[in-house]
Design a protein around this motif. Structure first.
Motif, short mmCIF file in Angstrom:
data_model
loop_
_atom_site.label_atom_id
_atom_site.label_comp_id
_atom_site.label_asym_id
_atom_site.label_seq_id
_atom_site.Cartn_x
_atom_site.Cartn_y
_atom_site.Cartn_z
N ALA A 271 0.84 -1.20 0.00
CA ALA A 271 0.00 0.00 0.00
C ALA A 271 0.87 1.25 0.00
O ALA A 271 2.07 1.19 0.28
CB ALA A 271 -0.92 0.00 1.22
N MET A 272 0.25 2.36 -0.31
CA MET A 272 0.90 3.67 -0.24
C MET A 272 0.62 4.27 1.13
O MET A 272 -0.54 4.50 1.50
CB MET A 272 0.35 4.58 -1.33
N ILE A 273 1.68 4.51 1.90
CA ILE A 273 1.52 5.18 3.20
C ILE A 273 1.41 6.69 3.00
O ILE A 273 0.57 7.35 3.59
CB ILE A 273 2.70 4.85 4.12
N GLY A 274 2.27 7.23 2.15
CA GLY A 274 2.22 8.67 1.93
C GLY A 274 3.15 9.08 0.82
O GLY A 274 4.03 8.32 0.39
N ARG A 275 2.96 10.30 0.34
CA ARG A 275 3.78 10.83 -0.75
C ARG A 275 4.10 12.28 -0.43
O ARG A 275 3.26 13.01 0.08
CB ARG A 275 3.04 10.74 -2.08
N GLY A 276 5.35 12.69 -0.70
CA GLY A 276 5.76 14.05 -0.46
C GLY A 276 6.61 14.57 -1.59
O GLY A 276 6.76 13.92 -2.63
N GLY A 277 7.19 15.74 -1.39
CA GLY A 277 7.98 16.36 -2.43
C GLY A 277 9.25 15.60 -2.77
O GLY A 277 9.73 15.67 -3.90
N MET A 278 9.81 14.88 -1.80
CA MET A 278 11.07 14.18 -2.01
C MET A 278 10.88 12.72 -2.45
O MET A 278 11.78 12.13 -3.03
CB MET A 278 11.91 14.21 -0.74
N GLY A 279 9.74 12.14 -2.14
CA GLY A 279 9.56 10.74 -2.47
C GLY A 279 8.27 10.21 -1.90
O GLY A 279 7.36 10.95 -1.55
N GLN A 280 8.20 8.89 -1.79
CA GLN A 280 7.01 8.23 -1.29
C GLN A 280 7.41 7.19 -0.26
O GLN A 280 8.56 6.73 -0.22
CB GLN A 280 6.25 7.57 -2.44
N VAL A 281 6.45 6.83 0.59
CA VAL A 281 6.66 5.79 1.57
C VAL A 281 5.58 4.74 1.37
O VAL A 281 4.39 5.05 1.30
CB VAL A 281 6.62 6.34 3.01
N LEU A 282 6.02 3.49 1.27
CA LEU A 282 5.15 2.38 0.94
C LEU A 282 5.15 1.36 2.06
O LEU A 282 6.18 1.15 2.72
CB LEU A 282 5.60 1.72 -0.37
N LEU A 283 4.03 0.71 2.27
CA LEU A 283 3.95 -0.40 3.21
C LEU A 283 4.38 -1.66 2.49
O LEU A 283 3.86 -2.00 1.44
CB LEU A 283 2.53 -0.55 3.75
N GLY A 284 5.36 -2.35 3.07
CA GLY A 284 5.85 -3.58 2.47
C GLY A 284 5.83 -4.72 3.46
O GLY A 284 5.60 -4.53 4.66
N GLN A 285 6.08 -5.91 2.95
CA GLN A 285 6.09 -7.11 3.79
C GLN A 285 7.27 -7.98 3.39
O GLN A 285 7.48 -8.26 2.20
CB GLN A 285 4.78 -7.88 3.65
N GLY A 286 8.08 -8.37 4.38
CA GLY A 286 9.23 -9.20 4.12
C GLY A 286 8.87 -10.65 3.94
O GLY A 286 7.74 -11.08 4.20
N PRO A 287 9.83 -11.48 3.54
CA PRO A 287 9.58 -12.91 3.35
C PRO A 287 9.11 -13.60 4.63
O PRO A 287 8.41 -14.62 4.56
CB PRO A 287 10.93 -13.45 2.89
N ASP A 288 9.50 -13.06 5.79
CA ASP A 288 9.10 -13.66 7.06
C ASP A 288 7.76 -13.12 7.56
O ASP A 288 7.32 -13.46 8.66
CB ASP A 288 10.17 -13.43 8.12
N GLY A 289 7.10 -12.28 6.79
CA GLY A 289 5.80 -11.75 7.17
C GLY A 289 5.84 -10.42 7.90
O GLY A 289 4.80 -9.80 8.11
N ARG A 290 7.03 -9.97 8.28
CA ARG A 290 7.11 -8.70 9.01
C ARG A 290 6.77 -7.52 8.10
O ARG A 290 7.15 -7.48 6.94
CB ARG A 290 8.52 -8.51 9.58
N LEU A 291 6.05 -6.55 8.66
CA LEU A 291 5.72 -5.35 7.93
C LEU A 291 6.89 -4.37 7.99
O LEU A 291 7.54 -4.22 9.01
CB LEU A 291 4.47 -4.69 8.51
N VAL A 292 7.12 -3.68 6.88
CA VAL A 292 8.16 -2.67 6.80
C VAL A 292 7.59 -1.43 6.12
O VAL A 292 6.60 -1.52 5.38
CB VAL A 292 9.40 -3.16 6.02
N ALA A 293 8.17 -0.29 6.42
CA ALA A 293 7.87 0.94 5.70
C ALA A 293 9.05 1.23 4.79
O ALA A 293 10.19 1.25 5.24
CB ALA A 293 7.63 2.08 6.67
N VAL A 294 8.79 1.38 3.51
CA VAL A 294 9.85 1.55 2.51
C VAL A 294 9.83 2.98 2.01
O VAL A 294 8.85 3.44 1.43
CB VAL A 294 9.66 0.57 1.34
N LYS A 295 10.91 3.69 2.26
CA LYS A 295 11.05 5.08 1.81
C LYS A 295 11.76 5.06 0.46
O LYS A 295 12.89 4.60 0.35
CB LYS A 295 11.85 5.87 2.84
N ARG A 296 11.10 5.56 -0.57
CA ARG A 296 11.61 5.50 -1.94
C ARG A 296 11.72 6.92 -2.49
O ARG A 296 10.76 7.68 -2.48
CB ARG A 296 10.68 4.66 -2.81
#
Length: 628
Positions: free
Chosen positions: A26-51
């Motif tokens: 999912a998309m957590i948020g978007r700003g002038g510098m980039g976006q932050v996405l909700l991700g999930q690792g192979p072990d099931g843990r949730l991560v926030a990905v700053k792109r």
């Protein structure tokens, strides 16, 4: 980058489905510098990905800033801060991933529910003080501590966003000379004037944040940024509306003179004496539960399916979930299910004082004494002798009442980076320190915590048996808890002979300027007896220990020697990218001595060999050693 208070949204057609090993949800948020996405690792843990947005990736200065954010975030972890779990700063579109915090932002909660009560202020003050202890011991100053960079969980606040954090040794400016970096209403006077910063600058920001949480507005608020900066520099804030138990603490933090502000340790002590239970108001605890449920729905796919079917409807202010507040820095917390308490439940008060050791105590710890029956006696009866492992480790076996023989080992030589790379939070805490490990259940198990004050120290307790005797993870965690309790009350200390190197601070031996010129912009990582300075072009580390002499080892191998700064040093190892020297100091037995081990590693092409650079960096270290 600010995402406001919008809920997470489905990915757009231009968004990637995967970054690294993380599936994007999912998309957590978007700003002038980039976006932050909700991700999930192979072990099931949730991560926030700053792109980072593609248009910024061609700017060398922007890429350098992003690398600094990665390096800074990797160094900081603990109960009230967090760090990066994965990253790719060199890809076409750089990104970093951190474990996701499902919790609202302080800014949003004050705006929606009003000022905090005394219990909430105590929990906020205590958590921010603990966070500063963690940040500053890595050699960093945060520089942008403000309500929107503070997330709320049931365990307390989490400080996020190290995008403009800098090493304390570095110049304050990141851009042109005279540029002001930070948030005016929460920056210190010295930051507003672009002077060199110390850790006291973050303490000032804590005072401003507490004042805002207690009154609903910044104590320096004004109609324009110039007026805000003027108030920060010259006006005495009106703190009369702050509850009395907190007011004196806020006034001390907001002193114009940095030397007059309390240290984080004093801030923590003052906050702990406030007569209130440290817990958020029930409305905030409900919102935290909403955020956790929202993240869980995205993880199991129900949220994305609903978003695809149901048209978006206007939401009431209450219904706007705040997990988006986690986006600004994509910060660390383990699987959210581990950390929740019931919506109507009560947070646990901090009855046990946090573990606090001085730098000298940390370096003098008698590790074997921490495995003594006076500490671990509740686990069983010791079998055999202590087996030391240098200055930082020890092992001994205990026999349980059921007859099992379990070997316990305690180590303090792990670095914060090693712990983060290899381990994951287990969901439990010891004295408010998150417990880390590799496995939930194992016949050979380790559990570790990172101390929250003083020198960085990872306490790593392992439990094993032969033949295997069932799941030993509960035993490892129980043993670790008993060690922490002993350290909190009466730490056993070693006495070193005069001239010993073991009480020394390895970071103080290194020439910072010379190292920076060799490896680039520095991030410091230290252990009780080691110091590593890492930059974009490599790293340099110095470790002090007591080991077998390099000229008298099994097999009769004799190492090469050379003379540096008038002393004989041994070439331990070298290769195309690295070189390691060993210096023997003050022999303790016929075949052993204290030693300094120095390693230089470089990823940048050089006109001369790595050992020549390593020798140049070792010279200043040798000159600062006591005479042998």
């Amino acid at each position: 980058m600010n995402t406001g208070d919008a809920a997470m949204k489905p990915l757009g057609s231009q968004d990637p489905d995967q970054l690294g090993r993380y599936r994007l949800l999912a998309m957590i948020g978007r700003g002038g510098m980039g976006q932050v996405l909700l991700g999930q690792g192979p072990d099931g843990r949730l991560v926030a990905v700053k792109r980072i947005h593609r248009q910024f990736t061609g700017n060398p200065e922007f890429r350098a800033r992003f690398r600094r954010e990665v390096l800074a975030s990797q160094q900081v972890t603990g109960a009230y801060t967090a760090g990066v779990v994965d990253h790719d700063a060199e890809s076409e579109t750089p990104w970093l991933a951190s474990e996701y915090i499902a919790g609202p932002g302080l800014q949003d909660m004050i705006g929606e529910f009003g000022r905090l009560n005394l219990s909430g202020l105590k929990l906020l003050a205590t958590g921010l003080a603990m966070a500063l202890l963690e940040i500053h011991r890595t050699g960093l100053v945060h520089r942008d501590l403000k309500p929107s960079n503070i997330l709320l969980t049931n365990d307390g606040p989490r400080v996020i966003d190290f995008g403009i954090a800098r090493a304390l040794e570095d110049d304050v400016t990141l851009t042109a000379t005279g540029a002001v970096i930070g948030s005016p209403a929460y920056m210190s006077p010295e930051q507003a004037e672009c002077r060199t910063l110390t850790s006291a600058s973050d303490v000032f920001a804590v005072g401003a944040v507490l004042a805002m949480a207690a009154t609903g507005a910044s104590p320096f608020d004004a109609a324009s940024t110039p007026q805000v900066l003027y108030n920060v520099l010259y006006s005495s804030p009106n703190t009369s509306g702050i509850p009395e138990p907190i007011r004196a603490l806020v006034d001390a933090c907001l002193a114009k003179d940095p030397s007059a502000r309390p240290a984080p340790e004093q801030l923590l002590d003052a906050a702990s004496r406030i007569d209130a239970e440290p817990v958020w108001p029930v409305r905030i605890r409900r919102r935290i539960a909403d955020c956790q449920a929202e993240a869980g729905r995205w993880a199991d796919g129900t949220a994305s399916a609903a978003a695809a079917i149901v048209p978006a409807q206007p939401k009431s202010k209450w219904a706007r979930l705040a997990p988006a507040a986690a986006s600004v820095s994509a910060v660390v917390l383990a699987a959210i299910a581990f950390w929740g308490v019931g919506v109507e439940g009560h947070a646990v008060a901090m009855d046990d004082p946090p573990l606090a050791l001085t730098d000298d105590e940390t370096r003098r710890l008698d590790i074997c004494a921490l495995l003594d029956p006076s500490v671990l006696g509740e686990l069983g009866t010791p079998v055999g002798e202590f087996v030391p492992s240098g200055i930082s480790g020890c092992t001994i076996a205990y026999r349980y009442q059921d007859g099992r023989k379990v070997s316990f080992g305690l180590e303090t030589s792990n670095s914060v980076a090693e712990m983060r790379d290899d381990k994951q939070p287990m969901g439990s805490t010891i004295n408010w320190m998150p417990v880390y490990g590799l496995y939930k259940e194992s016949a050979s198990c380790d559990r570790m915590v990172l101390t929250q004050s003083g020198l960085p120290m990872v306490l790593n307790m392992s439990a094993s048996s032969y033949p295997p005797a069932g799941d030993l993870c509960p035993a490892a965690e129980r043993a670790l808890a008993t060690v922490v309790r002993r350290l909190s009350v009466n730490p056993p200390l070693r006495t070193f002979p005069p001239g010993s190197l073991l009480p020394l601070d390895p970071c103080a031996l290194i020439d910072i300027a010379a190292t920076r010129s060799s490896v680039g912009d520095l991030i410091r990582s230290s252990t009780p007896h080691g110091c590593a300075l890492t930059g974009a072009d490599g790293y340099y580390s110095v470790d002090i220990t007591d080991r077998v002499r390099p000229d008298n080892i099994t097999g009769g191998k004799v190492r090469q020697t050379r003379t540096i700064a008038g002393q004989t040093v041994y070439l331990d190892a070298s290769g195309p990218e690295y070189c390691t020297f060993i210096v023997m100091v003050m022999p303790t037995r016929d075949d052993q001595a204290e030693q300094v081990r120095a390693t230089y590693f470089s990823t940048a092409p050089q006109a001369r060999g790595h050992c020549e650079t390593a020798a140049d960096l070792l010279g200043p270290v040798l000159e600062k050693l006591p005479p042998s």
